[in-house]
Scaffold this motif. Structure first.
Motif, short mmCIF file in Angstrom:
data_model
loop_
_atom_site.label_atom_id
_atom_site.label_comp_id
_atom_site.label_asym_id
_atom_site.label_seq_id
_atom_site.Cartn_x
_atom_site.Cartn_y
_atom_site.Cartn_z
N GLU A 60 0.80 -1.11 -0.07
CA GLU A 60 0.21 0.01 -0.08
C GLU A 60 1.01 1.46 -0.06
N ASN A 61 2.20 1.22 0.44
CA ASN A 61 3.13 2.40 0.35
C ASN A 61 3.81 2.41 -0.74
N ASN A 62 3.48 1.68 -2.01
CA ASN A 62 3.86 2.17 -3.33
C ASN A 62 5.37 1.24 -3.07
N THR A 93 22.71 6.31 5.13
CA THR A 93 24.03 5.77 5.43
C THR A 93 25.17 6.46 4.55
N GLY A 94 24.71 7.24 3.44
CA GLY A 94 25.45 8.20 2.71
C GLY A 94 26.18 7.17 1.78
N LYS A 95 25.66 6.02 1.51
CA LYS A 95 26.35 5.09 0.41
C LYS A 95 25.52 5.01 -0.72
N LYS A 96 26.04 4.88 -1.69
CA LYS A 96 25.43 4.47 -3.24
C LYS A 96 25.07 3.00 -3.27
N LYS A 97 23.72 2.97 -3.60
CA LYS A 97 23.17 1.68 -3.73
C LYS A 97 22.47 1.22 -4.91
N LYS A 98 22.56 0.10 -5.31
CA LYS A 98 21.86 -0.32 -6.71
C LYS A 98 20.10 -0.34 -6.30
N ALA A 99 19.58 0.53 -7.27
CA ALA A 99 18.43 0.55 -7.44
C ALA A 99 17.60 0.46 -8.65
N ILE A 100 16.48 -0.38 -8.91
CA ILE A 100 15.76 -0.25 -10.24
C ILE A 100 15.23 1.08 -10.59
N LEU A 145 7.07 -2.91 -14.87
CA LEU A 145 6.49 -3.53 -13.85
C LEU A 145 6.30 -2.67 -12.31
N ASN A 146 7.72 -1.84 -12.49
CA ASN A 146 7.55 -1.06 -10.92
C ASN A 146 6.63 0.16 -11.33
N LYS A 147 5.88 0.56 -10.37
CA LYS A 147 5.00 1.53 -10.46
C LYS A 147 5.77 2.85 -10.51
N PRO A 148 5.45 4.14 -10.89
CA PRO A 148 6.08 5.29 -10.84
C PRO A 148 6.43 5.60 -9.30
N GLY A 149 7.58 6.24 -9.06
CA GLY A 149 7.77 6.45 -7.91
C GLY A 149 7.78 5.41 -6.53
N SER A 150 7.72 4.26 -7.12
CA SER A 150 7.88 3.11 -6.00
C SER A 150 9.30 3.14 -5.47
N LYS A 151 9.65 2.63 -4.44
CA LYS A 151 10.84 2.09 -3.86
C LYS A 151 11.10 0.69 -3.00
N LEU A 152 12.17 0.38 -3.00
CA LEU A 152 12.40 -0.86 -2.38
C LEU A 152 11.75 -1.13 -1.06
N MET A 153 11.21 -1.95 -0.64
CA MET A 153 10.73 -2.47 0.56
C MET A 153 11.45 -2.47 1.81
#
Lengths: 158, 358
Positions: A60-62, A93-100, A145-153
């Motif tokens: 529900e939180n996208n 954390t100030g680190k760069k992370k892989k995200a879709i 498939l990922n909705k716009p503005g969605s982020k990793l759970m």
């Protein structure tokens, strides 16, 4: 006498076979598995492992569960999955992370083989029960498939 | 006098009243022929429908259920489609034989069906050597298959046809011998006598052990005779395309298809007549009351119930057993069925001699 015992054994096995098929025939009324599809479109029931098009469930939180590991992209025999990803700065954390950025799914190339779902380590994608997939334009068969503005759970990566 | 006898007598009287005796005779023959042709078509279509429906139930499907109530008109629609289709032959086929072949099958089936009594006095002709005639005529059908295979100029057709020839030559023996076993008990080859002999007990109960063995052998070899699974090497879809009728289309294909189902009907009807009493109701010895109640169900109904039972059995076989290889087919006949059959005849002859039957 091998000859006569062979005959008796043969008949026994034949009767065993007939018993199995006979059981299906006489119970056929109760357990017919074909459905009268266009007629019962509203009440259609699906078997548990039915494979429709691939989708990515969001809460529900996208938020989705996809970490962008590309396991599905590698597993797909037809190259129907394409993942566009980037390294994003995590403010905490100030680190760069892989995200879709975009999880692109080409339905036109998909054979519903289920290999991407098996490969996914975080259960981010599923086979839906959606099967009426015809479209008038080929471009309609490409989904993000990922909705716009969605982020990793949160907590998926641990 | 039975209902069916009264019916034929009434038709006879009616025709005599309308025409001179000679013309009435010819009219009777024409009417009988038309009735058989109509029966042929209707029974063929009904059997195709039944086969598809029963196959569906065996596989937990629904089967044809769209055209007409319960899909009853499906096969009619299929037949109309086949009639309307263009017959596409092959260029190198032997055209005379190619177009002749279907009629061999149809005519042999029609001739075979004509001697089977479907009720008291309800067969086209009741000859002294009915059983013999039936066996003789039903083996003419294989000639049609051989001609079709040869005339098509197609290797698959030819292989199918030759398999059919080998199969028919072998299994014809078992069919004949198992019927002969029962003839020993009846003492007549006339079908009406065979049925009449079962007015106290059906032959399968009358001859108990040897009769039952003969029945089983007849069902096995009869299934082989009508080229049905597990003995369908003739058309073996997975090996030969469609076997001997690969090159046929349209109405000629429909002929082959129908005659296959009619052959199944004939084999079942013979099994029902010789072993299960034909149109004779279920009688137990001289239990007058019981026999009288059973007599209320008319003969043709009994005949079709019994035939239907055997047909169902053959369909059950079809959807249970895997197809035999050609060497297994030969082995089954020559090493198992034939010796057993010969032994069985001896056993039956002994039983008849000693009077050990009901």
């Amino acid at each position: 006498m091998g000859y006569f015992s062979d005959i008796i054994h043969g008949f026994k096995t034949l009767l065993t076979g007939m018993k199995v098929t006979g059981k299906y025939f006489f119970n056929a009324r109760k357990e017919i598995i074909t459905q009268q599809y266009p007629d019962n479109r509203d009440t259609l029931t699906f078997p548990e492992r039915f494979r429709g098009r691939v989708d990515m469930p969001h809460n529900e939180n996208n938020e989705h569960r996809c970490t962008g590991c590309q396991a599905c992209e590698i597993a797909c025999p037809n190259g129907s999955i394409e993942i566009i990803w980037d390294r994003v700065l995590n403010p905490e954390t100030g680190k760069k992370k892989k995200a879709i950025e975009k999880h692109i799914y080409h339905l036109s190339m998909c054979t519903m083989c289920n290999l991407c779902i098996v490969a996914c380590p975080t259960d981010a994608i599923v086979m839906t029960h959606e099967f009426e997939l015809a479209a008038y334009d080929r471009s309609d068969l490409t989904f993000v498939l990922n909705k716009p503005g969605s982020k990793l759970m949160a907590g998926v990566e641990e | 006098m039975h209902g069916t006898e009264r019916f034929t007598a009434a038709v006879h009287q009616w025709l005599l009243g309308m025409f001179s005796p000679g013309a009435a005779h010819i009219a009777e023959m024409v009417l009988t022929g038309l009735a058989y042709l109509a029966f042929f078509a209707v029974a063929g279509l009904a059997l195709v429908y039944l086969e598809r429906r029963i196959a569906a139930f065996f596989q937990v499907r629904l089967g044809p259920n769209r055209v007409g109530p319960f899909g009853l008109l499906q096969t009619v629609a299929d037949a109309l489609k086949l009639v309307a289709k263009e017959p596409i032959g092959t260029k190198k086929a032997d055209h005379f034989l190619y177009s002749l072949a279907p009629y061999f099958l149809i005519i042999s089936s029609l001739m075979a069906i004509s001697v089977i009594p479907m009720g008291a006095g309800f067969s086209a002709f009741d000859i002294d050597v009915g059983v013999f005639f039936l066996i003789a005529v039903s083996s003419v059908g294989v000639l049609g298959i051989l001609i079709a295979g040869w005339g098509s100029y197609n290797k698959y057709s030819l292989i199918g046809a030759l398999r059919s020839g080998a199969q028919m030559i072998s299994y014809e023996l078992s069919v004949g011998l198992s019927l002969l076993t029962m003839i020993l008990l009846v003492g007549s080859l006339r079908f009406s006598d065979v049925v009449q002999a079962q007015s106290d007990y059906w032959l399968i109960f009358k001859g108990h052990i040897p009769a039952f063995i003969a029945f089983v052998i007849f069902i096995i070899s009869g299934t082989a005779e009508s080229n049905r699974t597990p003995f369908d090497l003739v058309e073996a879809e997975s090996e030969l395309g469609a076997g001997f009728h690969s090159e046929y289309s349209g109405i000629q294909f429909a002929f082959f298809f129908l005659s296959e189902f009619i052959n199944m009907f004939i084999i079942s009807a013979v099994a029902a007549t010789v072993f299960l009493g034909g149109w004779m109701p279920f009688h137990i010895g001289d239990l007058e009351g019981f026999n009288h109640i059973m007599d209320y169900i008319p003969g043709p109904v009994w005949f079709f119930i019994k035939t239907g039972f055997i047909i169902f059995l053959m369909m059950w076989f079809r959807w249970t057993f895997p197809r035999l290889r050609i060497d297994q087919l030969m082995k089954l006949e020559w090493k198992y069925l034939l010796p057993l059959n010969l032994l069985n005849i001896l056993l039956m002859a002994f039983f008849v001699w000693k009077g050990w039957y009901l």
